[in-house]
Design a protein around this motif. Structure first.
Motif, PDB file in Angstrom:
ATOM      1  N   LEU A  54       0.832  -1.211   0.000  1.00  0.00           N
ATOM      2  CA  LEU A  54       0.000   0.000   0.000  1.00  0.00           C
ATOM      3  C   LEU A  54       0.864   1.258   0.000  1.00  0.00           C
ATOM      4  N   ASP A  55       1.951   1.252   0.767  1.00  0.00           N
ATOM      5  CA  ASP A  55       2.874   2.400   0.753  1.00  0.00           C
ATOM      6  C   ASP A  55       3.532   2.554  -0.605  1.00  0.00           C
ATOM      7  N   HIS A  56       3.909   1.444  -1.225  1.00  0.00           N
ATOM      8  CA  HIS A  56       4.539   1.487  -2.544  1.00  0.00           C
ATOM      9  C   HIS A  56       3.591   2.123  -3.564  1.00  0.00           C
ATOM     10  N   ARG A  57       2.334   1.709  -3.531  1.00  0.00           N
ATOM     11  CA  ARG A  57       1.353   2.292  -4.454  1.00  0.00           C
ATOM     12  C   ARG A  57       1.162   3.784  -4.187  1.00  0.00           C
ATOM     13  N   ARG A  58       1.101   4.148  -2.926  1.00  0.00           N
ATOM     14  CA  ARG A  58       0.900   5.553  -2.565  1.00  0.00           C
ATOM     15  C   ARG A  58       2.036   6.421  -3.108  1.00  0.00           C
ATOM     16  N   HIS A  59       3.254   5.892  -3.122  1.00  0.00           N
ATOM     17  CA  HIS A  59       4.409   6.681  -3.540  1.00  0.00           C
ATOM     18  C   HIS A  59       4.749   6.553  -5.017  1.00  0.00           C
ATOM     19  N   THR A  60       4.338   5.456  -5.657  1.00  0.00           N
ATOM     20  CA  THR A  60       4.717   5.240  -7.053  1.00  0.00           C
ATOM     21  C   THR A  60       3.533   5.196  -8.015  1.00  0.00           C
ATOM     22  N   GLY A  61       2.336   4.980  -7.488  1.00  0.00           N
ATOM     23  CA  GLY A  61       1.156   4.864  -8.338  1.00  0.00           C
ATOM     24  C   GLY A  61       0.881   3.456  -8.823  1.00  0.00           C
ATOM     25  N   HIS A  62       1.692   2.487  -8.408  1.00  0.00           N
ATOM     26  CA  HIS A  62       1.449   1.095  -8.802  1.00  0.00           C
ATOM     27  C   HIS A  62       1.845   0.166  -7.653  1.00  0.00           C
ATOM     28  N   PHE A  63       1.350  -1.073  -7.745  1.00  0.00           N
ATOM     29  CA  PHE A  63       1.671  -2.082  -6.742  1.00  0.00           C
ATOM     30  C   PHE A  63       2.905  -2.863  -7.158  1.00  0.00           C
ATOM     31  N   PRO A  64       3.622  -3.448  -6.196  1.00  0.00           N
ATOM     32  CA  PRO A  64       4.743  -4.326  -6.547  1.00  0.00           C
ATOM     33  C   PRO A  64       4.246  -5.602  -7.233  1.00  0.00           C
ATOM     34  N   ASP A  65       5.173  -6.368  -7.749  1.00  0.00           N
ATOM     35  CA  ASP A  65       4.849  -7.619  -8.440  1.00  0.00           C
ATOM     36  C   ASP A  65       4.024  -8.544  -7.549  1.00  0.00           C
ATOM     37  N   ASP A  66       3.139  -9.294  -8.170  1.00  0.00           N
ATOM     38  CA  ASP A  66       2.335 -10.331  -7.518  1.00  0.00           C
ATOM     39  C   ASP A  66       1.362  -9.804  -6.463  1.00  0.00           C
ATOM     40  N   VAL A  67       1.038  -8.516  -6.515  1.00  0.00           N
ATOM     41  CA  VAL A  67       0.047  -7.947  -5.601  1.00  0.00           C
ATOM     42  C   VAL A  67      -1.118  -7.460  -6.443  1.00  0.00           C
ATOM     43  N   THR A  68      -2.278  -8.061  -6.228  1.00  0.00           N
ATOM     44  CA  THR A  68      -3.483  -7.675  -6.972  1.00  0.00           C
ATOM     45  C   THR A  68      -4.522  -7.195  -5.965  1.00  0.00           C
ATOM     46  N   PRO A  69      -4.859  -5.920  -6.002  1.00  0.00           N
ATOM     47  CA  PRO A  69      -5.753  -5.363  -4.983  1.00  0.00           C
ATOM     48  C   PRO A  69      -7.229  -5.502  -5.312  1.00  0.00           C
ATOM     49  N   TRP A  70      -8.046  -5.280  -4.302  1.00  0.00           N
ATOM     50  CA  TRP A  70      -9.479  -5.054  -4.453  1.00  0.00           C
ATOM     51  C   TRP A  70      -9.613  -3.564  -4.758  1.00  0.00           C
ATOM     52  N   LEU A  71     -10.292  -3.208  -5.824  1.00  0.00           N
ATOM     53  CA  LEU A  71     -10.472  -1.805  -6.203  1.00  0.00           C
ATOM     54  C   LEU A  71     -11.886  -1.364  -5.893  1.00  0.00           C
ATOM     55  N   VAL A  72     -12.030  -0.193  -5.300  1.00  0.00           N
ATOM     56  CA  VAL A  72     -13.342   0.394  -5.050  1.00  0.00           C
ATOM     57  C   VAL A  72     -13.373   1.750  -5.739  1.00  0.00           C
TER      58      VAL A  72
END
Length: 119
Positions: A54-72
């Protein structure tokens, strides 16, 4: 009587900590990170991967490898978010729909999206 180890010759050894720290990679960034900061400094335990992702996405705009989120995603206003498990994603959607009376799309990593609100 003292607590004997498995062979009966004295106290049992205390459990040891894992010898490897979890590692996360991101092919988009071309980097890998050990999660020792999340484990030692933030003390988030078994939520270290979630916190890092979650921190990685907040700072880069994307998730690291092998992480697939629930999107709302609110279908009426620009509010949206991403979560790594179903419960917080649904809670966000239900709370947003309740307070705004907006319909929210909840998209799981696998399966069909669902709409929350406007029943």
């Amino acid at each position: 009587m003292p607590d004997d180890g498995p062979d009966g010759d004295g106290p049992a050894e205390p459990p040891t900590e894992p010898e490897t720290t979890p590692t996360v990679s991101c092919s988009r960034c071309g980097e890998s990170w050990e999660l020792s900061y999340e484990l030692d400094e933030l003390q988030v335990g078994n939520r270290a991967l979630e916190r890092f992702a979650l921190d990685h996405r907040r700072h880069t705009g994307h998730f690291p490898d092998d992480v697939t989120p629930w999107l709302v995603d609110c279908r009426q206003c620009p509010d949206e978010d991403a979560f790594l498990s179903a419960a917080p994603a649904r809670r966000w959607a239900e709370t947003h729909a309740r307070h705004t009376r907006h319909e929210v799309r909840v998209e799981p990593p696998e399966g069909e999206p669902e709409l929350v609100g406007r029943e």
